[in-house]
Design an enzyme around this catalytic site. Structure first.
Site, short mmCIF file in Angstrom:
data_model
loop_
_atom_site.label_atom_id
_atom_site.label_comp_id
_atom_site.label_asym_id
_atom_site.label_seq_id
_atom_site.Cartn_x
_atom_site.Cartn_y
_atom_site.Cartn_z
N THR A 21 2.90 45.38 -9.99
CA THR A 21 3.84 46.41 -9.55
C THR A 21 4.59 46.04 -8.27
OG1 THR A 21 2.35 48.08 -10.46
CG2 THR A 21 3.99 48.88 -8.96
N ASP A 68 0.69 54.76 -13.42
CA ASP A 68 1.03 55.67 -12.33
C ASP A 68 2.47 55.55 -11.84
OD1 ASP A 68 0.00 53.01 -11.47
OD2 ASP A 68 0.79 53.69 -9.55
N THR A 118 0.25 50.60 -5.51
CA THR A 118 0.13 49.53 -6.50
C THR A 118 -1.35 49.36 -6.82
OG1 THR A 118 0.17 47.11 -6.72
CG2 THR A 118 0.40 47.96 -4.50
N GLY A 161 -3.36 51.62 -12.61
CA GLY A 161 -2.69 52.90 -12.80
C GLY A 161 -3.61 54.04 -13.18
N1 GLY Z 1 0.11 50.30 -11.09
C1 GLY Z 1 0.78 49.90 -12.24
C2 GLY Z 1 0.09 50.19 -13.47
O1 GLY Z 1 -1.13 50.35 -13.52
O2 GLY Z 1 0.75 50.29 -14.47
#
Ligand code: GLY
Length: 323
Positions: free
Chosen positions: A185, A216, A236, A239
């Site tokens: 991310t 997320d 980051t 998620g």
């Molecule tokens: N933080 C990015 C994801 O888990 O998609």
């Protein structure tokens, strides 16, 4: 003294306008070129400085990182279990009126640009899947060229391990192993003179994720949060844990209560570690008075920040500092 397992960088006195960006918390194993990654986040923070407001600054910073091809977003996105790029992105303005996200999109080269269009033009917050892709095409946004060869190579290697029984064959479970590699991310948080705040994120998600999985990154409060006169945060990490624990709204609430920016970033990651375990989160946080900080419970996270009083760019490593 940092909480156990949490690495904190800052506070950095940036002045206003202030921008902080990250290129993804994670293992950063097998990094081809640290300079390439640090240069991508530096260019993003500096490009954002030239904009007229915090919202546009966040879009520009993230667009630059999506186009870098070396971070997990836009051109550099990881692939899902079927070897395809599927991205999420979102952002919000700190007036709590303008927010947009796109989820599981394949068409746009720059999902953050589509999310900004949703934020400005639709009475919805999140658009998902093929309908969001059709909108991107109708708007004439540049098309994503598809997975990079280096991602397909990783995907083929993981499929080989799955076929040989060395990895769990279920998509989400294979993702749990894949997440140990690389970064995750990109994100940006900005505050402009007068207190206008904005934050956003963009991601290819988690390698080997189940097709259709949404993390997320398009969700306010989880992947990002901003409040005018208070500050802005971008997250980051894994998620699923961020959706449940919503560290960004927590960090901004701490700022509102008067907690200094580095302590608030550290507390958000420490709370997350207590609730969700380690190796799953990084945050960047900027306060309305132009100070910024980063914190993580992972091995590493590229970070850059820029303001009239200072600028910096580095790969923050576990237990390390940014000078
Ligand atoms: N933080 C990015 C994801 O888990 O998609």
């Amino acid at each position: 003294m940092a909480e156990e397992g949490v690495t904190v960088a800052g506070p950095f006195r940036l002045g206003l306008p202030a921008v902080i960006v990250h290129g993804g918390a994670g293992g950063w194993k097998g990094l081809r070129s640290e300079e390439e990654v640090v240069s991508a986040v530096r260019r993003a923070a500096e490009a954002a400085q030239g904009l007229n407001n915090a919202f546009d600054a966040v879009v520009e910073a993230i667009r630059v990182m999506e186009d870098s091809g070396v971070l997990n977003a836009g051109l550099g996105s990881v692939v899902n279990y079927e070897g395809e790029v599927e991205m999420d992105a979102g952002l919000m303005a700190g007036d709590l009126r303008v927010a947009g996200g796109v989820a599981a999109v394949r068409y746009p080269r720059n999902p953050i640009v589509l999310a900004a269009w949703v934020a400005r033009n639709l009475p919805h917050v999140i658009l998902a899947g093929p309908a969001a892709d059709r909108l991107a095409e109708r708007l004439g946004l540049p098309r994503h060229p598809g997975p990079q060869e280096r991602m397909l190579k990783r995907w083929r290697e993981m499929m080989r391990l799955i076929n040989e029984g060395e990895l769990d064959r279920l998509p989400g479970h294979a993702a749990a192993i894949a997440r140990l590699y690389g970064g995750d991310t990109v994100g940006a948080a900005a505050v402009w003179p007068g207190g206008e705040a904005a934050a956003g994120t963009s991601t290819g998600g988690i390698m080997m994720k189940h097709p259709g999985r949404v993390g997320d990154s398009p969700v306010p409060g989880a992947g990002f949060y901003a409040e005018n006169g208070v500050g802005a945060c971008a997250a980051t990490g894994i998620g699923e844990t961020i959706l449940l624990a919503r560290p960004c709204i927590y960090a901004v609430e701490l700022l509102r209560e008067g907690v200094p920016v580095a302590a608030a970033a550290e507390a958000a990651v420490a709370r997350h570690t207590r609730l969700m375990g380690g190796d799953n989160l990084g945050v960047i946080l900027v306060s309305a008075d132009g100070y910024a900080a980063a914190a993580m419970n992972t091995e590493a996270m590229p970070v850059a920040a820029a303001g009239p009083e200072s600028r910096l760019a580095a790969l923050l490593r576990r237990g390390g500092k940014i000078k």
